[in-house]
Scaffold this active site. Structure first.
Site, short mmCIF file in Angstrom:
data_model
loop_
_atom_site.label_atom_id
_atom_site.label_comp_id
_atom_site.label_asym_id
_atom_site.label_seq_id
_atom_site.Cartn_x
_atom_site.Cartn_y
_atom_site.Cartn_z
N LYS A 61 22.24 -8.30 -52.42
CA LYS A 61 23.20 -7.89 -51.56
C LYS A 61 24.53 -8.00 -52.03
CE LYS A 61 23.30 -6.04 -47.25
NZ LYS A 61 21.97 -5.24 -46.79
N GLY A 110 26.25 -1.50 -29.81
CA GLY A 110 26.88 -1.13 -30.90
C GLY A 110 26.01 0.30 -31.10
N VAL A 111 26.99 1.44 -30.99
CA VAL A 111 26.42 2.73 -30.91
C VAL A 111 26.89 3.39 -32.07
CG1 VAL A 111 25.57 2.73 -28.52
CG2 VAL A 111 28.04 3.34 -29.20
N GLY A 112 26.72 2.82 -33.34
CA GLY A 112 27.12 3.53 -34.65
C GLY A 112 26.04 4.41 -35.20
N VAL A 155 23.13 3.34 -36.47
CA VAL A 155 21.93 3.04 -36.06
C VAL A 155 21.73 3.08 -34.51
CG1 VAL A 155 20.13 1.36 -35.91
CG2 VAL A 155 21.29 1.49 -37.87
#
Length: 355
Positions: free
Chosen positions: A82, A184-186, A188
């Site tokens: 990463k 979290g509604v980004g 994904v």
């Protein structure tokens, strides 16, 4: 390098850390290579403002280890790595492009030992900028990677994981009427919300960007809840799809869910949190298994797969992996995280013996 940075590197069990300070932007660049036992390291590039550079390095290390576990758990021949661009402030325009190109030059020096892709804070357009100076980037070449956004594939994997968890917990994988909270509604969380809504879920949405949550809730006929109240919502499934470490000794006692199954990386603050969930009777879908869909999609494209339907079928096998993990954990009365780690260790040990 500060003493704390040195100590983090000294105490880490991974293979290597590459560190560079980007003077024009004041950015610390960290590339963490956790394991190449299964193959060259493959993992996203995160761009984020951190309170301290050490926090960026620690994030890179944890995420790289998570990628090792992810690839091993789904039995794909890639290693765990990463990268983190710990910026001082959000970057745009020439400053952003310059940083990304210099990051690309650093990737080039590694000669393919690590391949980068999109992650939190970076975009397909960013990867195309990196691709101007190195080929060791995923998702930038449209001929090689016809699908640029891994988010919907990650969401598909989470959907499969939710079905496996419902089957194990309730004996029925149907989503119809199940109460599901998405945090979290980004990239994904939003496609996951659409998929769940199509299958008849009763949705509650939350996001630090409350306007974004409201817009999606209005579109889907869902409820919304303030972020500070999200963990206390009564639901069947709590799906963390934003930042990690939302599950800890303080938050777990507040949970009012049957299952935790979401896409966020590093959902647990520490490994003991898996036992805390287990002790409360909350089924936990290990994050590095359930959120592997995007990685699987890009990994398959890297290996030459161009058929989207074929890629989707491979992603859907996440359901089978989690079923096996849940069943093994139940037989031994242990957390699914323990069962998943045993699976990872078996795969890595086999790879080391064969090398």
């Amino acid at each position: 390098m500060t003493d704390l940075l040195k100590e983090l590197v000294r105490s880490w069990e991974g293979e290597a850390v590459v560190t560079k300070y980007d003077r024009p932007t004041g950015t610390w660049i960290f590339i963490a290579l956790h394991s190449t036992a299964l193959g060259a390291a493959f993992g996203g590039c995160r761009m984020r403002v951190y309170e301290r550079p050490e926090d960026g390095l620690e994030d890179a290390m944890r995420l790289a280890e998570g990628m090792t576990h992810k690839w091993a758990a789904v039995e794909m021949e890639f290693g765990g790595g990463k990268s983190v661009l710990a910026v001082k402030q959000p970057l745009t325009g020439g400053d952003r492009a310059g940083l990304l190109r210099r990051f690309g030059h650093l990737l080039e020096t590694l000669g393919g030992r690590y391949m980068a892709g999109v992650d939190l804070g970076t975009t397909p357009e960013d990867m195309r900028t990196v691709n101007e100076v190195t080929s060791y980037v995923c998702g930038a070449d449209r001929n090689r990677f016809p699908i640029e956004d891994p988010g919907p594939f990650t969401a598909t994997g989470v959907l499969m994981g939710i079905r496996a968890a419902l089957q194990h917990r309730f004996g029925d994988e149907s989503i119809q009427g199940r109460r599901i909270l998405i945090q979290g509604v980004g990239d994904v969380g939003a496609p996951l919300a659409h998929m769940l809504n199509d299958e008849g879920a009763s949705l509650t949405l939350t996001d630090i960007d409350q306007a974004r949550a409201r817009t999606l809730a209005d579109e889907l006929g869902a409820e919304i809840v303030a972020p500070e109240r999200a963990l206390e919502v009564e639901c069947n499934i709590y799906a963390p799809c934003a930042v990690g470490a939302t599950l800890n000794a303080t938050s777990i006692p507040k949970l009012q869910c049957d299952v935790v199954a979401g896409s966020a990386n590093n959902q647990l603050s520490e490994s003991d949190d898996a036992n805390r969930l287990h002790d409360r009777g909350i089924l936990y879908a290990p994050d590095y298994v359930i959120n592997a869909g995007g990685a699987i999609a890009f990994g398959m494209m890297f290996k030459g797969m161009r058929d989207e339907a074929g890629i989707r079928l491979r992603v859907e096998r996440i359901r089978d992996s989690l079923r096996e993990i849940f069943d093994q954990a139940a037989r031994r009365n242990e957390s699914p995280l323990v069962a998943a780690r045993k699976r990872v260790d078996r795969v890595l040990e086999t790879a080391r013996r064969q090398s």
